[in-house]
Design an enzyme around this catalytic site. Structure first.
Site, PDB file in Angstrom:
ATOM      1  N   ARG A  70     -33.550  28.316  72.427  1.00  0.00           N
ATOM      2  CA  ARG A  70     -33.692  27.633  73.573  1.00  0.00           C
ATOM      3  C   ARG A  70     -32.973  27.591  74.484  1.00  0.00           C
ATOM      4  O   ARG A  70     -31.631  27.597  74.560  1.00  0.00           O
ATOM      5  CB  ARG A  70     -34.348  26.389  72.133  1.00  0.00           C
ATOM      6  CG  ARG A  70     -35.523  25.789  73.604  1.00  0.00           C
ATOM      7  CD  ARG A  70     -36.340  24.542  72.671  1.00  0.00           C
ATOM      8  NE  ARG A  70     -36.901  24.512  71.468  1.00  0.00           N
ATOM      9  CZ  ARG A  70     -37.166  23.626  71.064  1.00  0.00           C
ATOM     10  NH1 ARG A  70     -37.119  22.328  71.032  1.00  0.00           N
ATOM     11  NH2 ARG A  70     -37.843  24.804  69.899  1.00  0.00           N
ATOM     12  N   SER A 172     -41.643  24.069  72.918  1.00  0.00           N
ATOM     13  CA  SER A 172     -41.769  23.044  72.821  1.00  0.00           C
ATOM     14  C   SER A 172     -42.356  21.456  73.309  1.00  0.00           C
ATOM     15  O   SER A 172     -42.701  21.405  74.565  1.00  0.00           O
ATOM     16  CB  SER A 172     -41.170  22.298  71.231  1.00  0.00           C
ATOM     17  OG  SER A 172     -41.786  20.905  69.887  1.00  0.00           O
ATOM     18  N   ASP A 329     -47.642  16.857  71.640  1.00  0.00           N
ATOM     19  CA  ASP A 329     -46.566  17.445  72.328  1.00  0.00           C
ATOM     20  C   ASP A 329     -47.242  18.785  73.117  1.00  0.00           C
ATOM     21  O   ASP A 329     -48.066  19.556  72.043  1.00  0.00           O
ATOM     22  CB  ASP A 329     -45.150  17.067  71.758  1.00  0.00           C
ATOM     23  CG  ASP A 329     -44.886  18.776  70.580  1.00  0.00           C
ATOM     24  OD1 ASP A 329     -46.435  19.854  69.806  1.00  0.00           O
ATOM     25  OD2 ASP A 329     -43.893  18.972  69.866  1.00  0.00           O
ATOM     26  N   ASP A 331     -46.970  21.828  72.274  1.00  0.00           N
ATOM     27  CA  ASP A 331     -47.082  22.674  72.069  1.00  0.00           C
ATOM     28  C   ASP A 331     -47.503  22.537  71.053  1.00  0.00           C
ATOM     29  O   ASP A 331     -48.097  23.434  69.398  1.00  0.00           O
ATOM     30  CB  ASP A 331     -45.228  23.403  71.655  1.00  0.00           C
ATOM     31  CG  ASP A 331     -44.810  23.533  70.114  1.00  0.00           C
ATOM     32  OD1 ASP A 331     -44.815  22.088  70.476  1.00  0.00           O
ATOM     33  OD2 ASP A 331     -44.440  24.026  69.364  1.00  0.00           O
ATOM     34  N   ASP A 333     -47.412  20.830  67.394  1.00  0.00           N
ATOM     35  CA  ASP A 333     -46.490  20.846  66.267  1.00  0.00           C
ATOM     36  C   ASP A 333     -46.128  19.907  65.999  1.00  0.00           C
ATOM     37  O   ASP A 333     -46.074  19.353  64.711  1.00  0.00           O
ATOM     38  CB  ASP A 333     -45.878  22.040  66.072  1.00  0.00           C
ATOM     39  CG  ASP A 333     -44.839  21.558  66.839  1.00  0.00           C
ATOM     40  OD1 ASP A 333     -44.783  20.613  68.034  1.00  0.00           O
ATOM     41  OD2 ASP A 333     -43.468  22.412  66.883  1.00  0.00           O
ATOM     42  N   ARG A 334     -46.329  18.369  66.782  1.00  0.00           N
ATOM     43  CA  ARG A 334     -46.008  17.268  67.050  1.00  0.00           C
ATOM     44  C   ARG A 334     -46.943  16.257  67.332  1.00  0.00           C
ATOM     45  O   ARG A 334     -48.310  16.674  67.994  1.00  0.00           O
ATOM     46  CB  ARG A 334     -45.038  16.952  67.651  1.00  0.00           C
ATOM     47  CG  ARG A 334     -43.322  17.513  67.131  1.00  0.00           C
ATOM     48  CD  ARG A 334     -41.793  17.243  67.502  1.00  0.00           C
ATOM     49  NE  ARG A 334     -41.112  17.769  67.568  1.00  0.00           N
ATOM     50  CZ  ARG A 334     -40.198  17.250  67.238  1.00  0.00           C
ATOM     51  NH1 ARG A 334     -39.577  16.455  67.418  1.00  0.00           N
ATOM     52  NH2 ARG A 334     -39.247  18.139  67.277  1.00  0.00           N
ATOM     53  N   GLU A 431     -40.276  15.131  59.221  1.00  0.00           N
ATOM     54  CA  GLU A 431     -39.416  14.243  59.749  1.00  0.00           C
ATOM     55  C   GLU A 431     -39.808  13.159  60.397  1.00  0.00           C
ATOM     56  O   GLU A 431     -40.374  13.666  62.067  1.00  0.00           O
ATOM     57  CB  GLU A 431     -38.538  16.045  60.307  1.00  0.00           C
ATOM     58  CG  GLU A 431     -39.702  16.301  61.335  1.00  0.00           C
ATOM     59  CD  GLU A 431     -38.614  18.021  62.245  1.00  0.00           C
ATOM     60  OE1 GLU A 431     -37.801  18.222  61.635  1.00  0.00           O
ATOM     61  OE2 GLU A 431     -39.468  18.233  63.321  1.00  0.00           O
ATOM     62  N   SER A 433     -39.076  12.890  63.736  1.00  0.00           N
ATOM     63  CA  SER A 433     -39.206  12.766  64.998  1.00  0.00           C
ATOM     64  C   SER A 433     -40.562  13.428  65.362  1.00  0.00           C
ATOM     65  O   SER A 433     -41.228  14.865  65.946  1.00  0.00           O
ATOM     66  CB  SER A 433     -38.227  14.127  65.868  1.00  0.00           C
ATOM     67  OG  SER A 433     -38.236  15.528  64.579  1.00  0.00           O
ATOM     68  N   LYS A 445     -44.084  22.425  60.593  1.00  0.00           N
ATOM     69  CA  LYS A 445     -44.884  20.739  61.449  1.00  0.00           C
ATOM     70  C   LYS A 445     -46.209  21.132  62.202  1.00  0.00           C
ATOM     71  O   LYS A 445     -46.059  22.745  62.869  1.00  0.00           O
ATOM     72  CB  LYS A 445     -43.729  20.179  61.683  1.00  0.00           C
ATOM     73  CG  LYS A 445     -43.657  20.634  63.236  1.00  0.00           C
ATOM     74  CD  LYS A 445     -42.704  19.630  63.669  1.00  0.00           C
ATOM     75  CE  LYS A 445     -41.235  19.987  65.036  1.00  0.00           C
ATOM     76  NZ  LYS A 445     -39.797  21.421  64.522  1.00  0.00           N
TER      77      LYS A 445
END
Length: 619
Positions: A70, A172, A329, A331, A333-334, A431, A433, A445
């Site tokens: 990244r 992300s 978010d 992408d 995943d959160r 997690e 976050s 996630k």
């Protein structure tokens, strides 16, 4: 290999910098890069004599962090761009060829988000097509999604197709300038050691692009390319039934939900997940519904930042009389969740608070189907070590197993894989976050499935005249209050970070860690960077060593646990503190004040933000 003649042929202005190492790197870049926009960026830096910036971009390479490669988009070997993605994929190909004799039947899954940077000509879609081209030109089958997808769809597809690996082009929730190259192994979890190091080694051995690596048109012409979108969407939505427990109740629920996709990929997929659970589609935030690589309505594309970035969602929810907001978010995943209180204010749940609710929910529904207490012996919940210990409190009382991992969902995903192979069942992982996984249908996630699970949990609690926040209080009363604080400071200077952590390791003299923080006594110290743990008989960490990142945990005499660590994806030093009170202790204001004092002392004494020019998080 390029020469000065090659360089001069590209531009009369590209004279020697006087640094042979830098001149060689410039020559290589100009010889190999076929993107006119990134070529022009390097030419411009050379003309302007900006040697420091050229060294920063060209004289180092990206390494795998907690989420793969990244970096900012733009020209240079240290950035995400056409050339570095081609190089990374060539290294991937060479490693996979050694590891999988059947690579030509397994193939590779490739997905991408909606990030783009006009100045460098980099878009996630183009980078995904180049990733595909590298594999296709070596006759490796490719499952390339025909449009943007949530990150969890890539590891899900890897498992479904039995692919050798997967690549997701995404950064992300990072700032708009960044992009990334996230790699999944054949088990569906993010790559970990030794595969990450071996792939980096192979990338270094295959830096010159192959002739056909730039041929993105292979995506259209090759018979080895297939589009997994329709099948994966159908399979994924059908498999959501494994974490849907009250569909009939959902169809009758009067609750309304607002969803923000934060200018990313989530809108269509969250809609379908809600419908799969029996809900009408959530109300979208119109300004944030469609992809926008500029993330134009938010200061930061990370819903974890809380109420300040959820403003449009909360105002829409008030107008629509929707009590709950879910925000994925970019992408997807959160997941962030907010709930309106009776006084019309909003409660934005932290990752730890939402995990307490989701962990309770998954256990509650598992028990309904498995009333025999003996069955709980095979049940596990997982969390990263910087996350709340609330699941551990559940496990102690309820009789199932809880395990901690290092930060990063790659550790959780790989542990789920190991436990599943051993006949165990992992029913929830998280997690702090705001990364959650209900069940184990994906080994990463997943904000899409979790959004629907949260909606169902809220709908069920509504039938009991309970809000999410009221149920959270019920959980704490049964299992003990777990009050946490999580934040960060920004630091763009690696030597400063090294100096801060070196000071901690030599606080009272060489190799002597601090014994006090403010007025608070430290009873144990764990340093996973060096492998030291004062609580163990042999003074060695149980968790794996992580030499390439900084992480020190302090356990205090008053039962507060605090961790300082560097981020694997951003220029941050994160800090985490938690007070784990035993059941029955209900003086919340006293607990919160004690935690506040310890957190303040931790930051001021151990990080010294003013002295070290650290930028504090703005809320």
């Amino acid at each position: 290999m390029g020469s000065n003649g090659d360089l001069n042929a590209n531009s009369q202005c590209l004279s020697s910098t006087g640094d042979p190492v830098l001149d060689k790197a410039i020559s290589q870049w100009m010889t190999w890069d076929k993107n006119p926009q990134t070529r022009e960026q390097i030419e411009c830096l050379v003309r302007e004599g900006r040697a420091v910036e050229l060294r920063r971009r060209l004289c180092s390479r990206m390494t795998f962090g907690t989420a793969g490669l990244r970096a900012p988009m733009g020209a240079g070997f240290a950035r995400i761009n056409d050339l570095t993605v081609i190089q990374s994929t060539q290294g991937m190909h060479n490693y996979l060829t050694k590891y999988f004799p059947d690579l030509k039947t397994r193939g590779l899954v490739i997905g991408y988000d909606t990030r783009a940077q006009a100045s460098s000509g980099c878009t996630s879609e183009r980078l995904a097509r180049l990733t595909a081209a590298v594999m296709l030109c070596k006759d490796i089958p490719v499952y390339l999604f025909s449009t943007y997808v949530p990150t969890p769809f890539v590891p899900y597809a890897v498992m479904k197709y039995g692919a050798a690996a997967g690549v997701m082009i995404t950064a992300s929730h990072n700032r708009k300038e960044d992009n990334g190259y996230k790699v999944y192994w054949h088990n569906g979890a993010q790559i970990s050691s030794p595969h990450d190091k071996e792939i980096l080694h192979c990338i270094g051995e295959s830096t010159e692009p192959w002739a056909e690596s730039w041929n993105a048109d292979l995506v259209e012409s090759s018979l080895l390319r297939s589009d997994p979108l329709e099948d994966v969407c159908r399979w994924y939505m059908e498999e959501l039934n494994t974490v849907c427990f009250h569909r009939e109740l959902n169809t009758k629920s009067p609750l309304k939900f607002v969803h923000s996709s934060f200018h990313g990929v989530g809108h269509n997929f969250v809609r379908r997940a809600f419908q799969q659970f029996g809900f009408p589609p959530p109300i979208p935030v119109p300004e944030q519904k469609d992809p926008d690589p500029e993330f134009s309505t938010v200061s930061c594309p990370n819903p974890e930042e809380g109420e300040s970035v959820l403003e449009l969602s909360l105002r829409l929810a008030e107008r629509e009389e929707a009590r709950i907001v879910v925000a994925t978010d970019p992408d997807a995943d959160r997941l962030a969740v907010a709930e309106q209180n009776d006084n019309c204010s909003w409660k934005v749940f932290t990752g730890n608070e939402l995990a307490a609710l989701l962990g309770w929910w998954m256990w509650f529904n598992w028990k309904e189907v498995h009333p025999d207490p003996a069955d709980s012996e095979r049940v596990y919940m997982l969390a990263t070590t910087v996350s709340s210990k609330i699941l551990n409190a559940f496990a102690r009382i309820e009789g199932f197993h809880f395990e901690e991992t290092l930060p990063g969902f790659k550790w959780i995903g790989n542990r789920i894989h190991e436990l599943t192979k051993a006949g165990k069942e992992v029913i929830f992982s998280f997690e702090e976050s705001i990364g959650f996984l209900c069940g184990n249908m994906v080994l990463d996630k997943d904000g899409v499935s979790t959004s629907a699970v949260v909606a169902e949990m809220a709908a069920y609690l509504h039938t009991k005249n309970l809000s999410l926040n009221q149920q959270l209080c019920n959980i704490y009363e049964i299992y003990g209050y777990h009050i946490s604080r999580t934040s960060y400071v920004l630091c763009n200077d690696p030597p400063t970070i090294h100096r801060i952590f070196s000071r901690l390791r030599n606080f009272g003299g060489p190799g002597v860690y601090p014994e006090l923080c403010g007025d608070y006594c430290i009873t144990h110290i764990r340093d996973v960077t060096t492998g030291y743990d004062s609580s163990q008989p042999d003074k060695k960490c149980v968790l794996p060593l992580t030499k390439n990142s900084q992480m020190v945990t302090f356990t205090f005499q008053n039962d507060i646990v605090a961790t300082l660590r560097t981020s694997g994806t951003e220029p941050k030093i994160k800090y985490y503190t938690e007070f784990c009170a035993p059941p029955g202790e209900c003086d919340i204001s006293c607990l919160e004040e004690e935690l506040r004092k310890v957190t303040t002392a931790l930051v001021e004494e151990f990080l010294e933000p003013d002295k070290n020019n650290l930028l504090r998080r703005s809320v």
